[in-house]
Design an enzyme around this catalytic site. Sequence first.
Site, short mmCIF file in Angstrom:
data_model
loop_
_atom_site.label_atom_id
_atom_site.label_comp_id
_atom_site.label_asym_id
_atom_site.label_seq_id
_atom_site.Cartn_x
_atom_site.Cartn_y
_atom_site.Cartn_z
N PRO A 190 0.74 -1.26 -0.06
CA PRO A 190 -0.12 -0.11 -0.11
C PRO A 190 0.84 1.19 0.07
O PRO A 190 2.10 1.19 0.48
CB PRO A 190 -0.66 -0.14 1.31
N SER A 244 -0.42 6.91 -10.52
CA SER A 244 -0.49 8.02 -11.55
C SER A 244 0.29 7.31 -13.04
O SER A 244 1.03 6.20 -12.80
CB SER A 244 0.78 9.02 -11.17
N GLU A 265 -3.85 0.87 -13.79
CA GLU A 265 -5.17 1.90 -13.51
C GLU A 265 -4.43 3.15 -13.14
O GLU A 265 -4.01 3.25 -12.17
CB GLU A 265 -5.92 1.31 -12.49
N1 LIG Z 1 -6.84 5.08 -12.50
C1 LIG Z 1 -7.25 4.77 -11.34
O1 LIG Z 1 -8.04 3.99 -10.99
C2 LIG Z 1 -6.16 5.58 -10.34
C3 LIG Z 1 -5.49 6.56 -10.62
N2 LIG Z 1 -4.85 7.32 -9.88
C4 LIG Z 1 -3.70 8.35 -10.24
O2 LIG Z 1 -2.62 8.41 -9.12
C5 LIG Z 1 -2.30 9.58 -8.81
C6 LIG Z 1 -2.54 9.72 -7.34
O3 LIG Z 1 -2.13 8.80 -6.66
P1 LIG Z 1 -0.68 8.69 -6.11
O4 LIG Z 1 -0.75 7.85 -4.94
O5 LIG Z 1 -0.11 10.28 -5.86
O6 LIG Z 1 0.06 8.05 -7.36
P2 LIG Z 1 1.75 7.70 -7.44
O7 LIG Z 1 1.41 7.14 -8.83
O8 LIG Z 1 2.47 8.62 -7.02
O9 LIG Z 1 1.71 6.55 -6.33
C7 LIG Z 1 0.97 5.36 -6.65
C8 LIG Z 1 1.86 4.30 -5.89
O10 LIG Z 1 2.84 3.96 -6.36
C9 LIG Z 1 3.84 4.08 -5.40
N3 LIG Z 1 5.26 4.35 -5.99
C10 LIG Z 1 5.60 5.64 -6.55
N4 LIG Z 1 6.57 5.60 -7.01
C11 LIG Z 1 7.06 4.42 -7.44
C12 LIG Z 1 7.90 3.41 -7.71
N5 LIG Z 1 9.16 4.08 -8.59
N6 LIG Z 1 8.07 2.36 -7.80
C13 LIG Z 1 7.01 1.51 -7.07
N7 LIG Z 1 6.00 2.23 -6.65
C14 LIG Z 1 6.12 3.65 -6.65
C15 LIG Z 1 3.50 4.98 -4.29
O11 LIG Z 1 4.22 4.76 -3.27
P3 LIG Z 1 4.57 6.08 -2.04
O12 LIG Z 1 3.53 6.92 -2.40
O13 LIG Z 1 4.34 5.42 -0.84
O14 LIG Z 1 5.68 6.51 -2.53
C16 LIG Z 1 1.93 4.58 -4.23
O15 LIG Z 1 1.66 3.52 -3.36
C17 LIG Z 1 -3.19 10.43 -9.82
O16 LIG Z 1 -2.55 10.66 -10.80
C18 LIG Z 1 -4.44 9.69 -10.04
O17 LIG Z 1 -5.13 10.07 -11.10
C19 LIG Z 1 -4.98 7.33 -8.35
C20 LIG Z 1 -6.01 6.21 -8.04
C21 LIG Z 1 -6.68 5.47 -8.75
#
Ligand SMILES: NC(=O)C1=CN([C@@H]2O[C@H](COP(=O)(O)OP(=O)(O)OC[C@H]3O[C@@H](n4cnc5c(N)ncnc54)[C@H](OP(=O)(O)O)[C@@H]3O)[C@@H](O)[C@H]2O)C=CC1
Length: 492
Positions: A190, A244, A265
Amino acid sequence: MLDSVTNLRDLLKDPSLLATKAYIAGEWVDAEDGKTFPVLNPARGDVICHVADMSRADAARAIKAAQLAMKEWAARTGKERAQVLRKWFDLMMANQDDLGTILCAEMGKPLAEAKGEIAYGASFIEWFGEEAKRVYGETIPGHQRDKRLTVIKQPIGVVASITPWNFPNAMITRKCAPALAVGCGFVARPAAETPLSALALAVLGERAGLPAGIFSVITSSRSSEIGKEFCENPTIRKLTFTGSTEVGRILLRQAADQVLKCSMELGGNAPFIVFDDADLDAAVAGAMMSKFRNNGQTCVCANRIYVQAGVYDAFAAKLKEAVSKTKVGDGLAEEVQFGPLVNFAAVEKVEEHIADATSKGAKIEIGGARHALGGNFFQPTVLTGVTDAMIVTNEETFGPVAPLFKFDTEEEVIAKANDTIFGLASYFYARDIGRITRVQEALEYGIVGVNTGIISTEVAPFGGVKQSGLGREGSHHGMDDFLELKYICLSI
Ligand SMILES: NC(=O)C1=CN([C@@H]2O[C@H](COP(=O)(O)OP(=O)(O)OC[C@H]3O[C@@H](n4cnc5c(N)ncnc54)[C@H](OP(=O)(O)O)[C@@H]3O)[C@@H](O)[C@H]2O)C=CC1
Ligand SMILES: O=C(O)[C@H](O)CS(=O)(=O)O
């Protein structure tokens, strides 16, 4: 009010739902190197508690445990797995209040909305528990007289999951439910902002009878390190990610070396279109839900609101009026529609989008600044006079800003709505059946809401086209991503 884990435990009927160790191979464990990271309450900025900060080696142990547990779990019948998932669903709903309180505390979502997410998340476990009994194969008429052809479906293998902070319960269950239903092992990582909801899920999954190792939760601040383990460990057969598009690209590049199957997603940039034949009051109600649900922090939130010229002023006035009746505050302390944004970076992104728009001529009809409560609180905002020259046109705000664009013709607004690299959700309000048919077919999105601002349900396929993702979650389609087809050619 909340300002510590002791305080949060005091708010729970069942304090044992608040776990701070990670869950690996059916055991509650610390990180191998003893590290922990803080979990903050976005409403107050206080540290709620510290949780285990798992390493790549810890993740590898969870993956191995899932592979071992799969042998017995996949050998069960779909009905036997369904019985465990049903118990999990029942336990989630019986503990909905506590799970909602934990979610509200770590993510900031108002309590009523947080409890709604618990029911939404639980619905995936209920739905895929039922689907577990319906993984059908097929027989194919032989191509030669001595051949008997069949196709069977088998679990893809150990699944790794990475999920965002904005739906810390439902984004995990939307993935683990179908994976577990078909017999896969599942390792969840998570977001660091919201680990407590995932751990509470594991507490209840253990009570429901999930066998040790089949479902693990790797809490960690070391997201890229864990992601690399998920992409490089050969035991992983499937990576499922919500977040993202930027991070989705990183993961897809990493997964390419193993030709690892991925479900993505990703981000959105939803158009919300109001035609001059729309029911304006219904359109305003839909915009309030689609734009401001979760403080605008969902991938399917309306990001661009296009209003036809003939009704633009009336719609803008009604939307402003509706926003003026809402309340901002700490969702744990009072009945509010808007909690805090998840962190201060989110506040700064909202401010950047508003400043860019107003510097290029947009007008603030209501809101537009940080809330008097300070910290991560922001005023819900309506902008008029928004044009394609502004950042909000192409970038997901992920916050409580409703930018109103004016348009003249159907052709014009379809072209504008589709002019984006994203293609997740879209919405429009109209009553002419010819227009409805033309527009719903012309929008290049995985999801189209017609005369509604809320589209999310476990019974329908959720997912995007273009750079909003790969695959679908929910509905009977949601099983496919966790199954492999096997063609058997029997010569008699
Ligand atoms: N299509 C969909 O259903 C959804 C899309 N989104 C999109 O996600 C964004 C917002 O959510 P947000 O959490 O900020 O998105 P992020 O993409 O920053 O983070 C998503 C998850 O990926 C992890 N993560 C970040 N960088 C890495 C990496 N290099 N390798 C592996 N895991 C990584 C994060 O961990 P940590 O944060 O702990 O570093 C987090 O658990 C928006 O753009 C939104 O549109 C969000 C929800 C649903
Ligand atoms: O994380 C999200 O934004 C969710 O996918 C949106 S929804 O499923 O709750 O609509």
